[in-house]
Design a protein around this motif. Structure first.
Motif, PDB file in Angstrom:
ATOM      1  N   ARG A   1       0.824  -1.212   0.000  1.00 23.74           N
ATOM      2  CA  ARG A   1       0.000   0.000   0.000  1.00 23.74           C
ATOM      3  C   ARG A   1       0.857   1.260   0.000  1.00 23.74           C
ATOM      4  O   ARG A   1       0.474   2.275  -0.599  1.00 23.74           O
ATOM      5  CB  ARG A   1      -0.932  -0.011   1.217  1.00 23.74           C
TER       6      ARG A   1
ATOM      7  N   TYR B   1       0.864   4.060  -2.835  1.00 29.88           N
ATOM      8  CA  TYR B   1       0.673   5.465  -2.467  1.00 29.88           C
ATOM      9  C   TYR B   1       1.736   6.345  -3.118  1.00 29.88           C
ATOM     10  O   TYR B   1       1.426   7.412  -3.680  1.00 29.88           O
ATOM     11  CB  TYR B   1       0.713   5.608  -0.949  1.00 29.88           C
TER      12      TYR B   1
ATOM     13  N   TYR C   1      -4.897   8.712  -6.103  1.00 31.74           N
ATOM     14  CA  TYR C   1      -4.033   9.126  -4.984  1.00 31.74           C
ATOM     15  C   TYR C   1      -4.806   9.093  -3.666  1.00 31.74           C
ATOM     16  O   TYR C   1      -4.304   8.575  -2.651  1.00 31.74           O
ATOM     17  CB  TYR C   1      -3.492  10.533  -5.247  1.00 31.74           C
ATOM     18  N   LEU C   2      -6.017   9.624  -3.667  1.00 25.39           N
ATOM     19  CA  LEU C   2      -6.817   9.659  -2.438  1.00 25.39           C
ATOM     20  C   LEU C   2      -7.183   8.247  -1.970  1.00 25.39           C
ATOM     21  O   LEU C   2      -7.159   7.960  -0.765  1.00 25.39           O
ATOM     22  CB  LEU C   2      -8.090  10.475  -2.664  1.00 25.39           C
ATOM     23  N   VAL C   3      -7.503   7.367  -2.927  1.00 24.38           N
ATOM     24  CA  VAL C   3      -7.833   5.985  -2.578  1.00 24.38           C
ATOM     25  C   VAL C   3      -6.616   5.276  -1.968  1.00 24.38           C
ATOM     26  O   VAL C   3      -6.730   4.570  -0.957  1.00 24.38           O
ATOM     27  CB  VAL C   3      -8.335   5.217  -3.816  1.00 24.38           C
TER      28      VAL C   3
ATOM     29  N   LYS D   1      -4.048   6.685  -0.510  1.00 25.24           N
ATOM     30  CA  LYS D   1      -3.756   7.324   0.784  1.00 25.24           C
ATOM     31  C   LYS D   1      -4.673   6.776   1.872  1.00 25.24           C
ATOM     32  O   LYS D   1      -4.220   6.445   2.976  1.00 25.24           O
ATOM     33  CB  LYS D   1      -3.914   8.837   0.659  1.00 25.24           C
ATOM     34  N   ASP D   2      -5.958   6.673   1.572  1.00 22.51           N
ATOM     35  CA  ASP D   2      -6.915   6.137   2.545  1.00 22.51           C
ATOM     36  C   ASP D   2      -6.590   4.678   2.890  1.00 22.51           C
ATOM     37  O   ASP D   2      -6.726   4.259   4.048  1.00 22.51           O
ATOM     38  CB  ASP D   2      -8.339   6.232   2.002  1.00 22.51           C
ATOM     39  N   ALA D   3      -6.189   3.902   1.885  1.00 25.39           N
ATOM     40  CA  ALA D   3      -5.865   2.487   2.114  1.00 25.39           C
ATOM     41  C   ALA D   3      -4.659   2.342   3.034  1.00 25.39           C
ATOM     42  O   ALA D   3      -4.631   1.466   3.909  1.00 25.39           O
ATOM     43  CB  ALA D   3      -5.595   1.788   0.778  1.00 25.39           C
TER      44      ALA D   3
ATOM     45  N   GLU E   1      -3.619   4.632   5.253  1.00 25.34           N
ATOM     46  CA  GLU E   1      -4.019   5.106   6.583  1.00 25.34           C
ATOM     47  C   GLU E   1      -4.879   4.065   7.304  1.00 25.34           C
ATOM     48  O   GLU E   1      -4.797   3.914   8.524  1.00 25.34           O
ATOM     49  CB  GLU E   1      -4.775   6.432   6.452  1.00 25.34           C
ATOM     50  N   GLU E   2      -5.693   3.351   6.556  1.00 25.93           N
ATOM     51  CA  GLU E   2      -6.492   2.273   7.148  1.00 25.93           C
ATOM     52  C   GLU E   2      -5.579   1.195   7.729  1.00 25.93           C
ATOM     53  O   GLU E   2      -5.853   0.628   8.787  1.00 25.93           O
ATOM     54  CB  GLU E   2      -7.410   1.662   6.087  1.00 25.93           C
TER      55      GLU E   2
ATOM     56  N   LYS F   1      -3.669   8.941  10.542  1.00 24.78           N
ATOM     57  CA  LYS F   1      -3.490   9.819   9.396  1.00 24.78           C
ATOM     58  C   LYS F   1      -1.995   9.944   9.100  1.00 24.78           C
ATOM     59  O   LYS F   1      -1.181   9.983  10.020  1.00 24.78           O
ATOM     60  CB  LYS F   1      -4.064  11.218   9.681  1.00 24.78           C
TER      61      LYS F   1
END
Length: 227
Positions: free
Chosen positions: A145, A149, A208-210, A212-214, A216-217, A222
């Motif tokens: 991930r 990212y 990019y946002l997807v 980044k969220d993955a 952080e999950e 964050k």
């Protein structure tokens, strides 16, 4: 009159994309930061917490199984008052007044307990292997991930720069078209390139946002909170 052909515009844009595409993401990878992410994932990832809790539960079963050896023996007592006489046979020599104690042994438990202890130890060994397997999965998945990212961040940078370059080309084409230096077809091509590059930029932003969220999950924080 000098003109810019559609082919010339395409070639300019093509080489601009090629220069951007040749950039490497290897220099963007921060291995120290990556190790922090892996450690955070091992600490915060819900599945990792479950596996650790299960291992601890199984570990506690070993001393509990050892202590349960005492269940083999059952103690009992009987109290007969001093003044109580045997109603049937007062001269019964086996009749004893006062407290009488006894210990019973469960032969089934005697045979079963060693296997229960052995099973508890085997279960703990399995739990440790599951924890190790989970740690390996978390390490690999966190790295995957993180690399995704970094990749999407790089692609967003390229798409943003390409969109800006195409916008500049389109502005130049518009000025030259207004001066009559290029044809309407050539100007329209530059506009289509802007539209296409803006679409690619939007998709790159979503990717990019997807990613980044993955990430952080996975680490449970964050990215901006990781020191």
């Amino acid at each position: 009159m000098k003109t810019i052909s559609a082919l010339s515009i395409f070639i300019i844009t093509f080489f601009a994309l090629q220069v951007s595409a040749q950039e490497t993401i290897l220099t963007d990878i921060n291995y120290g930061q990556l190790e922090k992410y892996v450690q955070l994932a091992k600490e915060n990832y819900p599945r990792a917490k479950i596996v650790r809790a299960q291992m601890e539960s199984v570990r506690l079963a070993i001393p509990m199984a050892n202590v349960s050896y005492l269940d083999i023996f059952t103690a009992s007592y009987f109290y007969r008052p001093e003044k109580n006489q045997d109603a049937i046979n007062p001269t019964n020599p086996y009749s004893v007044n006062g407290f009488q104690f006894g210990i019973n042994v469960n032969l089934g438990s005697v045979l079963m307990k060693p296997f229960q202890v052995k099973k508890a130890k085997a279960d703990y060994k399995v739990a440790k292997l599951q924890t190790l397997d989970q740690d390996m999965f978390i390490t690999t998945e966190t790295k995957r991930r993180y690399y995704l990212y970094i990749q999407t961040a790089s692609q967003l940078k390229i798409s943003t720069q390409t969109a800006q370059d195409n916008k500049n080309i389109s502005e130049t084409s518009r000025h030259r078209f207004e001066k009559g230096e290029i044809t309407l077809d050539n100007y329209n091509i530059s506009r289509m390139l802007v539209s296409s590059s803006n679409t690619n930029k939007i998709q790159a932003e979503v990717n990019y946002l997807v990613a980044k969220d993955a990430l952080e999950e996975m680490i449970g924080q964050k990215l901006t909170d990781v020191k």
